[in-house]
Design a protein around this motif. Sequence first.
Motif, short mmCIF file in Angstrom:
data_model
loop_
_atom_site.label_atom_id
_atom_site.label_comp_id
_atom_site.label_asym_id
_atom_site.label_seq_id
_atom_site.Cartn_x
_atom_site.Cartn_y
_atom_site.Cartn_z
N ARG A 84 0.85 -1.21 0.00
CA ARG A 84 0.00 0.00 0.00
C ARG A 84 0.88 1.25 0.00
NH1 ARG A 84 -4.76 0.36 -1.55
NH2 ARG A 84 -5.54 -1.23 -0.12
N PHE A 94 -7.08 -3.15 -14.88
CA PHE A 94 -7.09 -2.08 -13.88
C PHE A 94 -8.35 -2.23 -13.04
CE2 PHE A 94 -8.82 1.92 -12.50
CZ PHE A 94 -7.79 2.37 -11.71
N ASN A 105 -7.63 -7.69 -7.52
CA ASN A 105 -7.84 -6.31 -7.95
C ASN A 105 -6.57 -5.80 -8.64
OD1 ASN A 105 -9.77 -4.28 -7.98
ND2 ASN A 105 -8.93 -3.25 -6.19
N HIS A 106 -6.71 -5.06 -9.73
CA HIS A 106 -5.57 -4.46 -10.43
C HIS A 106 -4.63 -5.49 -11.06
CE1 HIS A 106 -6.72 -0.50 -9.27
NE2 HIS A 106 -6.34 -0.57 -8.01
N ARG A 110 1.60 -6.97 -9.85
CA ARG A 110 2.08 -6.34 -8.62
C ARG A 110 2.27 -7.38 -7.51
NH1 ARG A 110 -2.75 -2.99 -5.43
NH2 ARG A 110 -4.46 -4.45 -5.77
N HIS A 180 0.21 3.12 -10.55
CA HIS A 180 -0.76 3.59 -9.55
C HIS A 180 -0.05 4.41 -8.45
CE1 HIS A 180 -3.78 3.25 -6.40
NE2 HIS A 180 -4.51 2.38 -7.04
N LYS A 204 -16.49 6.54 -9.80
CA LYS A 204 -16.65 5.14 -9.39
C LYS A 204 -17.44 4.98 -8.09
CE LYS A 204 -13.18 2.19 -9.93
NZ LYS A 204 -11.81 1.64 -9.91
N ASP A 225 -12.85 8.94 -6.38
CA ASP A 225 -12.37 7.76 -7.11
C ASP A 225 -12.81 7.91 -8.56
OD1 ASP A 225 -11.45 5.33 -7.90
OD2 ASP A 225 -12.53 4.15 -6.41
N VAL A 257 -6.14 8.42 -13.26
CA VAL A 257 -7.07 8.03 -12.20
C VAL A 257 -6.70 8.80 -10.92
CG1 VAL A 257 -8.05 6.10 -10.89
CG2 VAL A 257 -7.25 5.75 -13.25
N TRP A 259 -7.51 9.27 -6.88
CA TRP A 259 -8.14 8.51 -5.78
C TRP A 259 -7.67 9.00 -4.42
CZ3 TRP A 259 -6.00 4.16 -2.67
CH2 TRP A 259 -6.98 3.54 -1.90
N LYS A 265 -13.72 4.77 3.95
CA LYS A 265 -13.04 3.71 3.20
C LYS A 265 -11.67 3.41 3.80
CE LYS A 265 -11.89 1.90 -1.30
NZ LYS A 265 -12.23 1.84 -2.72
N GLU A 284 -2.83 8.50 -11.01
CA GLU A 284 -2.36 7.28 -11.66
C GLU A 284 -2.31 7.46 -13.18
OE1 GLU A 284 -4.90 4.09 -10.19
OE2 GLU A 284 -5.34 5.34 -8.46
C1 BG6 Z 1 -7.79 2.93 -7.33
C2 BG6 Z 1 -9.20 2.50 -7.63
O1 BG6 Z 1 -7.08 3.00 -8.52
O2 BG6 Z 1 -7.18 1.96 -6.48
C3 BG6 Z 1 -9.97 2.38 -6.32
O3 BG6 Z 1 -9.82 3.43 -8.52
C4 BG6 Z 1 -9.26 1.40 -5.41
O4 BG6 Z 1 -11.30 1.97 -6.59
C5 BG6 Z 1 -7.81 1.84 -5.22
O5 BG6 Z 1 -9.92 1.36 -4.14
C6 BG6 Z 1 -6.99 0.89 -4.36
O6 BG6 Z 1 -7.03 -0.41 -4.86
P1 BG6 Z 1 -6.34 -1.58 -4.08
O7 BG6 Z 1 -6.67 -2.85 -4.81
O8 BG6 Z 1 -4.86 -1.32 -4.07
O9 BG6 Z 1 -6.91 -1.57 -2.69
#
Ligand code: BG6
Length: 313
Positions: A84, A94, A105-106, A110, A180, A204, A225, A257, A259, A265, A284
């Motif tokens: 993170r 993505f 996710n993504h 990674r 990202h 989003k 987002d 992008v 965020w 959240k 991003e």
């Molecule tokens: C952003 C997305 O790019 O990444 C968000 O638009 C998402 O919706 C954020 O919450 C973090 O994603 P992740 O998978 O690293 O928790």
Amino acid sequence: MNIDTLNSEFGIEGAARFSEDRGGLTLLSLRTGGATAEVYLYGAHVRSYQPVAGRPVLWMSRASRFVGPSCDASGDGSFGKPIRGGIPVCFPWFGVHPTDRNLPNHGFVRLKMWNVASVERTESGALTAKLSTASDSETLRLWPHEFEASLLLTLSNDLAVSLEIRNAGASPFTMTEALHAYFAVSDIRMVTLHGLDGAEYVDKLFESDRRLRQRGAVRFTAETDRPYLDMPDACTIEDAGWGRTIRIEKSGSRSTVVWNPWIAKARRMEDFGDDEWTGMLCVETANALTDAVSLDPGAAHTMGMKVGVDHDG
Ligand code: BG6
């Protein structure tokens, strides 16, 4: 390759050095006359970038996990957990997978180990590091396409990061992708993001394909987002709290992008400190949603971002 072998093969005295970092992850640290940067081989994940006379440019959560791949006897479990902060590399999709929400996710690069292809010093005194990865039996289970990926870092005073994807298979594929980047800011409520005026975006936070249009600069007063689409231009983060301006130029990218998770959240994410949302902003460099890229067999696409600090304090 162990740390000693990496250092003897790719290390550069006083400029490029491999070490073992948290969670046993291998970290490459780069130093030029103007800046430092660090990148994990896990995920080709840039951990930090800092001009010598300035603050860190990238943000990293103190709650981040640093868990790389671990194989059990069956070979399963060879993906790690997301980091993170810094610059996660998102590919071949993505965000949430378009048809299967159980997939990572993504995308998965990674979560995968990358290899070192080269570390070099250029004539101008910049450093380059190239990391690479490719499809394997594990990735083919999640996404049935053969690919080769490389991430090239170029560190001078600025940091340039470029992601090249090549279709190494026999049929065309379509991908979405992102660098990202998480930027460190004094307080998100004191930040203005320039460069997106007039661009269309998808919000989003609402389950809808409706497009909205940005008017003027972006300011932050709530969870945000937004993939901004068909937008190849550079952005600047103007941070009134620190008197700092960060410039983000890009190439081969039609989406940007933006965020910030804000309060609720941030609380829901276990690898994100409850109060950390004030100190970060993701801008991003991406090709997302309708900006997806299609590649014929043998074809390649490169998407890059270049980050620098124009003014600090
Ligand atoms: C952003 C997305 O790019 O990444 C968000 O638009 C998402 O919706 C954020 O919450 C973090 O994603 P992740 O998978 O690293 O928790």
